[in-house]
Design a protein around this motif. Structure first.
Motif, PDB file in Angstrom:
ATOM      1  N   ARG A   1       0.835  -1.196   0.000  1.00 26.61           N
ATOM      2  CA  ARG A   1       0.000   0.000   0.000  1.00 26.61           C
ATOM      3  C   ARG A   1       0.867   1.242   0.000  1.00 26.61           C
ATOM      4  O   ARG A   1       1.848   1.331   0.733  1.00 26.61           O
ATOM      5  CB  ARG A   1      -0.919   0.044   1.237  1.00 26.61           C
ATOM      6  N   ARG A   2       0.484   2.219  -0.796  1.00 24.14           N
ATOM      7  CA  ARG A   2       1.178   3.498  -0.872  1.00 24.14           C
ATOM      8  C   ARG A   2       0.315   4.588  -0.242  1.00 24.14           C
ATOM      9  O   ARG A   2      -0.832   4.356   0.137  1.00 24.14           O
ATOM     10  CB  ARG A   2       1.494   3.845  -2.328  1.00 24.14           C
ATOM     11  N   ASP A   3       0.851   5.789  -0.165  1.00 24.86           N
ATOM     12  CA  ASP A   3       0.105   6.976   0.249  1.00 24.86           C
ATOM     13  C   ASP A   3      -0.688   7.446  -0.965  1.00 24.86           C
ATOM     14  O   ASP A   3      -0.178   8.160  -1.820  1.00 24.86           O
ATOM     15  CB  ASP A   3       1.096   8.048   0.725  1.00 24.86           C
ATOM     16  N   GLU A   4      -1.958   7.052  -1.046  1.00 27.07           N
ATOM     17  CA  GLU A   4      -2.752   7.307  -2.239  1.00 27.07           C
ATOM     18  C   GLU A   4      -3.087   8.783  -2.411  1.00 27.07           C
ATOM     19  O   GLU A   4      -3.258   9.265  -3.535  1.00 27.07           O
ATOM     20  CB  GLU A   4      -4.030   6.470  -2.211  1.00 27.07           C
ATOM     21  N   VAL A   5      -3.207   9.524  -1.325  1.00 27.74           N
ATOM     22  CA  VAL A   5      -3.539  10.949  -1.432  1.00 27.74           C
ATOM     23  C   VAL A   5      -2.435  11.704  -2.168  1.00 27.74           C
ATOM     24  O   VAL A   5      -2.683  12.462  -3.116  1.00 27.74           O
ATOM     25  CB  VAL A   5      -3.774  11.554  -0.035  1.00 27.74           C
ATOM     26  N   ALA A   6      -1.184  11.492  -1.745  1.00 23.53           N
ATOM     27  CA  ALA A   6      -0.061  12.152  -2.413  1.00 23.53           C
ATOM     28  C   ALA A   6       0.182  11.558  -3.793  1.00 23.53           C
ATOM     29  O   ALA A   6       0.564  12.274  -4.728  1.00 23.53           O
ATOM     30  CB  ALA A   6       1.200  12.044  -1.551  1.00 23.53           C
ATOM     31  N   ALA A   7      -0.040  10.258  -3.944  1.00 20.46           N
ATOM     32  CA  ALA A   7       0.161   9.630  -5.248  1.00 20.46           C
ATOM     33  C   ALA A   7      -0.787  10.224  -6.284  1.00 20.46           C
ATOM     34  O   ALA A   7      -0.405  10.428  -7.446  1.00 20.46           O
ATOM     35  CB  ALA A   7      -0.049   8.124  -5.140  1.00 20.46           C
ATOM     36  N   ALA A   8      -2.026  10.509  -5.891  1.00 23.93           N
ATOM     37  CA  ALA A   8      -2.990  11.097  -6.820  1.00 23.93           C
ATOM     38  C   ALA A   8      -2.530  12.475  -7.272  1.00 23.93           C
ATOM     39  O   ALA A   8      -2.679  12.842  -8.450  1.00 23.93           O
ATOM     40  CB  ALA A   8      -4.362  11.183  -6.157  1.00 23.93           C
ATOM     41  N   LEU A   9      -1.969  13.252  -6.362  1.00 24.64           N
ATOM     42  CA  LEU A   9      -1.468  14.580  -6.716  1.00 24.64           C
ATOM     43  C   LEU A   9      -0.314  14.472  -7.711  1.00 24.64           C
ATOM     44  O   LEU A   9      -0.250  15.205  -8.706  1.00 24.64           O
ATOM     45  CB  LEU A   9      -1.017  15.314  -5.456  1.00 24.64           C
TER      46      LEU A   9
END
Length: 380
Positions: free
Chosen positions: A47-55
């Protein structure tokens, strides 16, 4: 779809049990992970940090830096507004009084905080190969870059622990969010690299490793301070853990792995370390680079003094076995014992007197100024 558990998880349980034995003892009864917790640990590696990945996915790098610097204004691109909206809703558990107390306590620890972060927490983290491959691939913690990275981390640590640093819009918040997005950029680059070994390592910068790193700055930090004889009261310990839990939340660590209390933090860190892989070539290279860091700013006898001091305090904080794992020579723990003696006088003695904490804080600021002067950096 079947999710493959990266083979680094529990790769050598005998080594993990030995390396984590001290944490097991401090965690107390019920330290072993439950079945559900083991499932979460395995899943965290993918699992990654999806919030920052989306940015990061939504914007070119050249626009991203400019947008982050400008902040969440009305004319900001939608992905930037969405990111800042996600991180601006502070959790209900955040307590500004505890943040202030935790920040002041961290500053009062003075030179011992620096010793612990470098030669206890950071060097100790190199003992396992778990999260080191991204560091080596970015080249930021080897060779001449080591000192620069340590300086950057020190400046970030001071921003986080500055008065008001974690208030909305504070310097600590801004710098933490910047680090978070930089992690997402590195993650995206490594995920796109065909040479990345997913079956061995999982997501390059994953939730498991981010939560474990948070434990280095919180749980491990307090344990090692006490080993140097620093007085950490129960109230200060609670406040420090609260501060780093909020920093972890800002950094994108999942809520389930925020430590909040020392006992919970010890239990979590035990789970991570006991399932981490043993050291590899990256561990040795990074450890040697950290010990050689003083060569970039110290000369002559000072250079020898700083190296011997670092080896001695590392021996006291980590033990002979850890230094052997890292390929470092063992030194008698004379400097660690000297810090214990000094802290019995200053931290446990003078610090308890009327006005003692203020004097400790002033002394710590003088020490920080002297260290930054040696680095040739103006203290913010």
């Amino acid at each position: 779809m079947t999710i493959v558990v990266p083979s680094r998880f529990g790769a050598d349980r005998d080594w993990g049990a030995k390396a984590a034995r001290g944490l097991r003892l401090t965690a107390g009864p019920g330290a072993e992970p439950s079945g559900d917790e083991l499932t979460a640990l395995r899943a965290g590696l993918n699992r990654r940090d999806e919030v920052a990945a989306a940015l990061v996915r939504a914007m070119p790098v050249r626009d991203l830096h400019r947008a982050l610097a400008a902040g969440p204004g009305a004319d900001a691109p939608e992905p930037v507004r969405a990111f800042f909206a996600a991180v601006s809703e502070r959790p209900a558990w955040v307590d500004d009084d505890l943040l202030a107390r935790g920040a002041q306590a961290c500053r009062e620890f003075g030179m011992d905080a620096g010793l612990v972060l470098a030669y206890g927490s950071l060097l100790g983290g190199y003992r396992t190969a778990a999260a080191l491959e991204p560091l080596v691939r970015t080249g930021r913690l080897t060779g001449g870059e080591t000192l620069r990275r340590i300086q950057e981390t020190s400046l970030w640590w001071r921003a986080v622990t500055a008065p008001g640093g974690l208030a909305p819009g504070g310097a600590g918040v801004r710098q933490t969010l910047h680090v978070r997005v930089m992690h997402a950029l590195v993650n995206a680059r490594l995920e796109a690299d065909p040479s990345w070994d997913w079956q061995l390592r999982g997501v390059p910068i994953n939730q498991y490793d981010q939560a474990s790193t948070l434990g280095v700055f919180s749980t491990s930090f307090l344990l090692h301070l006490r080993l140097l004889g620093v007085r950490v009261s129960r109230a200060d310990g609670r406040a420090v853990m609260h501060l780093w839990s909020y920093v972890g939340w800002l950094m994108g660590v999942d809520e389930e792995w925020l430590p909040h209390t020392e006992r919970r933090g010890r239990r979590l860190l035990y789970h991570f370390l006991s399932h981490d892989p043993p050291p590899d070539g990256n561990s040795v290279a990074l450890a040697r680079a950290l010990l050689a860091m003083t060569d970039d700013w110290a000369q002559g006898r000072r250079r020898i003094w700083e190296r011997e001091k670092a080896l001695s305090v590392s021996a006291w904080l980590l033990g002979r076995g850890a230094l052997r794992d890292l390929g470092l020579p063992y030194r008698p723990p004379w400097y660690g014992l000297a810090r214990v003696a000094a802290n019995l006088v200053m931290s446990h003695g003078a610090g308890r007197l009327p006005g003692g904490r203020e004097r400790l804080l002033a002394r710590s600021e003088r020490q920080a100024t002297a260290q930054f002067d040696r680095w040739g950096i103006e203290l913010p």
